[in-house]
Design an enzyme around this catalytic site. Structure first.
Site, PDB file in Angstrom:
ATOM      1  N   LYS A  33       0.765  -1.070  -0.345  1.00  9.74           N
ATOM      2  CA  LYS A  33       0.143  -0.410  -0.348  1.00  9.74           C
ATOM      3  C   LYS A  33       1.300   0.738  -0.040  1.00  9.74           C
ATOM      4  CE  LYS A  33      -4.219  -1.680   2.218  1.00  9.74           C
ATOM      5  NZ  LYS A  33      -4.632  -1.450   1.715  1.00  9.74           N
ATOM      6  N   ARG A  83     -10.810 -11.530   2.030  1.00 10.87           N
ATOM      7  CA  ARG A  83     -11.399 -12.691   1.157  1.00 10.87           C
ATOM      8  C   ARG A  83     -11.119 -13.942   1.761  1.00 10.87           C
ATOM      9  NH1 ARG A  83     -11.983  -9.259  -3.605  1.00 10.87           N
ATOM     10  NH2 ARG A  83     -11.779  -8.111  -2.704  1.00 10.87           N
TER      11      ARG A  83
END
Ligand code: BES
Ligand code: MN
Ligand code: ZN
Length: 494
Positions: free
Chosen positions: A273, A347
């Site tokens: 990120k 996920r």
């Protein structure tokens, strides 16, 4: 914080401060507010005339109470008239937050709209929320004891005051919300996966059965999706399972597992990120914090609820051993996943955790996750969005949220988007294109749940990025009260 509820006239309550909700509709003081104003000798209308309190400008104003029994009045901006848990919760937290550091011994909070039990409960949760200080955990030299004072006693005043039993139960719920919030706010160097397992083990004292799977056990079960996310970090991943006493006793047709995303830190991994505001990614464990806090609360107020909390805990870190884009893993349910973006890690860990929860016997699933930045873009920090299969199960979650003053909104689980995950090498890739990414993230998860399931995305609502009138910057304890209420309703329907 001690709580009481009383059906009395607000003008006659003895308290250091009486909090009075002011609505847009109160431009002309009429009805109940005019009565209070008259009893107080006109101090409310005076404050408004001076401009000390203006509904368009101010969140609150602390004024002398004139001739009523309380010493001071806190005018609180309650926006629009109308009852409801959401309003009551906000009103209460704005009031107690405003009174931080003041020598208030007793706050009387006027619930003007004839709230029902849910309204009172939400006000209690809100009152405790408003007293929360994130900096009190690690401490700051500059904060004196006087500055750290908060209101020790809150009296809720209104029609239909509920019994002390209801009040006490609400206080437990409030404490649970704050417990989860405290966990979600903790720094990752202080709360990494194994430390969260220690926190979970403390629930044994509340009668829970706590299981902690280590890396070897997870490998034996085939949880490659979860393990791949954790493999780059120095702190190994764990999977936490907390069973309430009621889980074992429950009939096999009705067992609820609440599953929380527990990424203690989400650097993005090799798909790293940007550094700006990356510190916020310590909050990526907010889902796990919420389910553990809900289990703890339920163990204390409803141990017979057939509930299990599941928290897959990892750190998503780059490093020599980190998962690479292009790696292929096989999830516990047998599906192969090509990891095209290591930052779509939530996920992956939930895929294995949801399947494991089902294997443990869950007939109903709710997962809570800071899954996407898209949830924050679409909904901001006030609203949590959810996806449901079937939608009837989603309605039960919605009702629980409404009852405790959390704002939930349903999104469509458009499984028609499944082709976005087609892979040349595996059953699916883990990250789709940006268009519709909020919906598509839920579609990915839906591949790993075969029983009734709700996914709650708290990517925007888990924490505030700046101080607000009702809450400080940082975690909020989002979904704890909803999960507790859902489990209570779920077991009442048995
Ligand atoms: N934990 C983040 C989502 C997030 C970001 C929550 C910012 C709150 C604030 C999640 O793991 C993530 O990185 N999601 C990606 C998904 C994408 C790579 C498919 C996102 O939202 O950009
Ligand atoms: Mn991520
Ligand atoms: Zn994440």
């Amino acid at each position: 914080m001690r709580f009481r509820a009383e059906s009395t006239n607000p003008a006659s309550v003895h308290a250091d401060v009486l909090a009075v909700p002011i609505y847009k509709e109160d431009a002309e003081l009429t009805g109940d507010l005019a009565e209070l104003n008259a009893a107080a000798g006109g101090v409310i209308s005076q404050a408004i005339e001076w401009g000390e309190f203006n509904i368009l400008e101010h969140y609150s104003a602390l004024i002398d109470a004139g001739t009523i029994a309380a010493d001071r009045i806190l005018l609180v901006n309650a926006v629009r008239r109308g009852r409801g848990p959401w309003r009551a919760r906000r009103l209460a937290s704005t009031a107690t937050r405003r009174l931080q550091g003041k020598g208030v011994e007793r706050l009387a909070l006027w619930l003007r709209d004839g709230e029902d039990e849910d309204g009172y409960t939400a006000a209690i949760v809100g009152a405790l929320q408003g007293a929360y200080r994130p900096y009190a955990h690690y401490g700051r030299v500059r904060d004196t004891e006087a500055m750290l004072r908060s209101v020790p006693e809150v009296v809720l005043v209104g029609e239909h005051a509920p019994s002390q039993d209801v009040v006490d139960r609400a206080a437990h719920m409030a404490e649970g919300v704050e417990f989860g919030r405290g966990l979600a706010n903790r720094a990752t160097n202080d709360l990494y996966p194994e430390k969260m397992a220690e926190v979970a083990r403390e629930l044994e004292a509340d009668g829970c059965t706590v299981e902690v799977l280590d890396v070897d056990q997870m490998r034996a079960l085939g949880m490659e999706a979860l393990l791949g996310v954790g493999q780059g970090a120095a702190h190994p991943p764990v999977l936490i399972g907390i069973r309430l006493p009621g889980w074992e006793k429950a009939s096999p047709e009705r067992r609820l597992a609440i599953v929380g995303k527990g990424v203690c830190f989400d650097s993005g991994g090799i798909s790293i990120k940007p550094s700006e505001r990356m510190e916020e990614m310590k909050h990526d464990k907010s889902g796990a914090a919420a389910v553990i806090a809900a289990a703890r609360t339920l163990a204390r107020i409803a141990p017979d609820a057939p509930v299990m909390a599941v928290a897959p805990m990892v750190e998503n870190m780059p490093g020599g051993n980190a998962q690479r884009p292009g790696d292929v893993v096989k999830a516990m349910n047998g599906k192969t996943i090509e990891v095209t973006n290591t930052d779509a890690e939530g996920r992956l860990i939930l895929a294995d955790a949801l399947h494991w929860a089902e294997q443990q016997g869950a007939t109903h699933l709710v997962d809570v996750a800071t899954l996407t930045g898209a949830a924050s873009v679409a909904f901001g920090d006030l609203i949590s969005c959810y996806f449901a299969k079937p939608r009837e199960w989603g309605l039960e979650v919605q009702r629980a949220a409404d009852a405790t003053g959390e704002w939930f909104w349903e999104m469509p689980l458009a499984t028609e988007y499944r082709p976005a995950y087609d892979s040349a090498h595996a059953d699916m890739v883990n990250s789709a294109t940006r268009d519709g990414s909020l919906i598509k993230s839920a579609v990915f998860l839906s591949e790993f749940a075969t029983v009734p399931w709700v996914h709650v995305d708290i990517g925007g609502s888990a924490y505030l990025t700046a101080d607000r009138a009702a809450n400080p910057k940082g975690a909020l304890g989002t979904t704890v009260s909803t999960l507790v209420r859902l489990a209570l309703d779920y077991s009442a329907a048995l």
